[in-house]
Every structure is written in structure tokens, then in C-alpha cells.
Scaffold this active site. Sequence first.
Site, PDB file in Angstrom:
ATOM      1  N   HIS A 106       5.972  59.846  -9.559  1.00 11.85           N
ATOM      2  CA  HIS A 106       6.657  60.792  -8.658  1.00 11.85           C
ATOM      3  C   HIS A 106       5.949  62.155  -8.675  1.00 11.85           C
ATOM      4  O   HIS A 106       6.571  63.187  -8.969  1.00 11.85           O
ATOM      5  CB  HIS A 106       8.142  60.930  -9.035  1.00 11.85           C
ATOM      6  N   ARG A 131      11.317  57.568  -1.251  1.00 10.21           N
ATOM      7  CA  ARG A 131      12.179  57.408  -2.417  1.00 10.21           C
ATOM      8  C   ARG A 131      12.153  55.932  -2.828  1.00 10.21           C
ATOM      9  O   ARG A 131      11.959  55.047  -1.977  1.00 10.21           O
ATOM     10  CB  ARG A 131      13.631  57.787  -2.085  1.00 10.21           C
TER      11      ARG A 131
END
Length: 313
Positions: A276, A228
Site C-alpha cells: 500500500h 482498495r
Amino acid sequence: MTAAMAMLFHSPVDSAAAWRGELTRLAPDLDFRVWPAVGDPAEIDYALVWRPEPGLLASLPNLKLILSLGAGVDHILGDPSLPAGVPIVRLVDSDLSDAMSEYVALQVLRFHRRDLDYQAQQRAAIWRELPQKGAGERPVGLLGFGEIGRHVARRLKALGFPVSGWTRRERKVDGFVTYAGAAGLEQLLARSEILVCILPLTPATEGILCARTFAALPEGACLVNAGRGGHLIEEDLIPALDSGRLSAAALDVFRDEPLPPAHPFWRHPRILVTPHIAGVTNPRTAAPIVLDAIRRFQNRLPLPTAVDRERGY
Ligand code: GLV
């Protein structure tokens, strides 16, 4: 599957149409509602979500189970009004592990085979062979050695890399050297020429990719962050690259997503940016897993992917 089960779907990135197609093919009675068209909030039994609006889950008074559209659940646990008693399940899908493994293998191979250097040479029309080690001489360290981490590790090992893994708590994994805790982290870092982060984001792992961590790696190490954005102290990365402490970074996740156009990461010659996409959830493979979790819940069977809220994953 019982009739008249209502599910609310919320995701800023996943296709509601694709999910509706897969879920209702397998469970024709499913009343599938897509946020913001919630209808009567009291009718919603299940919520299938990615980055739900804060307060959304609390607004569903009869919610029974929260299902994450991704492996990570930080996007759910970050909601201060998250209803306390409702169980949460992570998505554990071997397809997602395959996708993550491909992404990590791609970046590890790019760094190992000096792809960034050869790309720079191509731009300058330079024909020059650079020194090249074998994969067996390039230790890779994985931060995060859960379901996905172990899958990634096996793939990297098959390519010939010596792989070791780090977890917060002790975990023995056949065929791999593993480290745990703060002391173990130092040991793993000291040997990792390529450091890969696939940790869950929790208060204990936030900011783990920082100047101190970079200083503990071998000089010129490379970083892959597919965990993340919150794992990386962004301000520490460019100075580490510019000083040669790190030689390259591949980043799939960012504090602010989408990464703002003016962000310096976009243009740094030693940073590879992807939006992502390392492990994108595939509704075709994930829909049966979601329905199975619901079936287990309805039959009061254990939920192996249930989230421990205290632990954060
Ligand atoms: C993606 O980031 C996931 O959590 O699956």
C-alpha cells in the site's frame, strides 16, 4: 487560523511527529493531539485520521470537521457509529496524484515490456528476445477517472499508450475516450490489455475485479490494483492467472493489510505485491491543504473536496 483550535490525529501508518512538525510550523497555535492521548474529548474541533478506530469519531462531542489523511474515505465511512452531521473532506493533493501516476506507470511499463518474463529468463540464465509491441498497440483501461485517474491517464498517454477511462456516471474528459455505467464497463474491458483500478471503494464498486470482469478482458490481459483490496475478489485472481486468462497482476492493496505472510499472493510468480505504497500521503505537501480546508470551513466557504456520504467519495 483562530487560536486554541484542537485537532486529534489518528493513524496506524502516518508519522504523527512529521505531521505535528508541518502543521504547527504553519499554524503555531494548533493544539495537536495524537490518539490515544485525546485529553478532554469535548475540546476536539477537528479530526485528521486514517483508519480511525470505530467509535472514536463518535466519542468527540464537539467535532466540527473530519479530514481524511488519504484520498479515499472508505476507512472513515465504514464506521457504523460515524457522527451524522459532521462534514468529511478527502485529501486532494497533486503530490499524491504524481505518486500514484509513478506507481501505475511503473507497473504498466513492467507488463508492457515483459519484465516478469525477462526476470524469469534471468533466473534461468536464458538470453532470448521476446516479441514486443509498441506502446501505441497496448490499450490501457482506467477504472476511476477522477482527479487522480485523469492525472494517471495523462502520464500514460505521454508514454504513448492509448488510454480510456471508466466512471460510474457519464464524464467527458478532453483527449480521452470515456465509458460509463454497466454497458460502458463491458466496452472498456473488451479493449483493455492492461486494466488499472484506482476507484474509490463503495458498495457499488466492491468486488468489481472478479472472474466476470476478467472474462471480459482480452485473453492474457494484466491487472493493476491501486484502489482498495475490497475491489478484488481475491479467490478469483489465482485461477485467472493460472488459466492464462490474465497474464499478471500488480497489487498494492489487499482485503487484509498487512497482507498475512501465508497469503498465496506473496509467492505467486505472476503477482507483484507492494505494501500500500502507491500513493503515500506526504505531510509537507498535504499539511497546507488540510489547513486550507479548515480555513475554508471556518469562513463558511464551499469545501470542494467534501465527501458525499451517499456516493461514498
Ligand atoms: C491511499 O490509499 C489514499 O486513499 O490516499
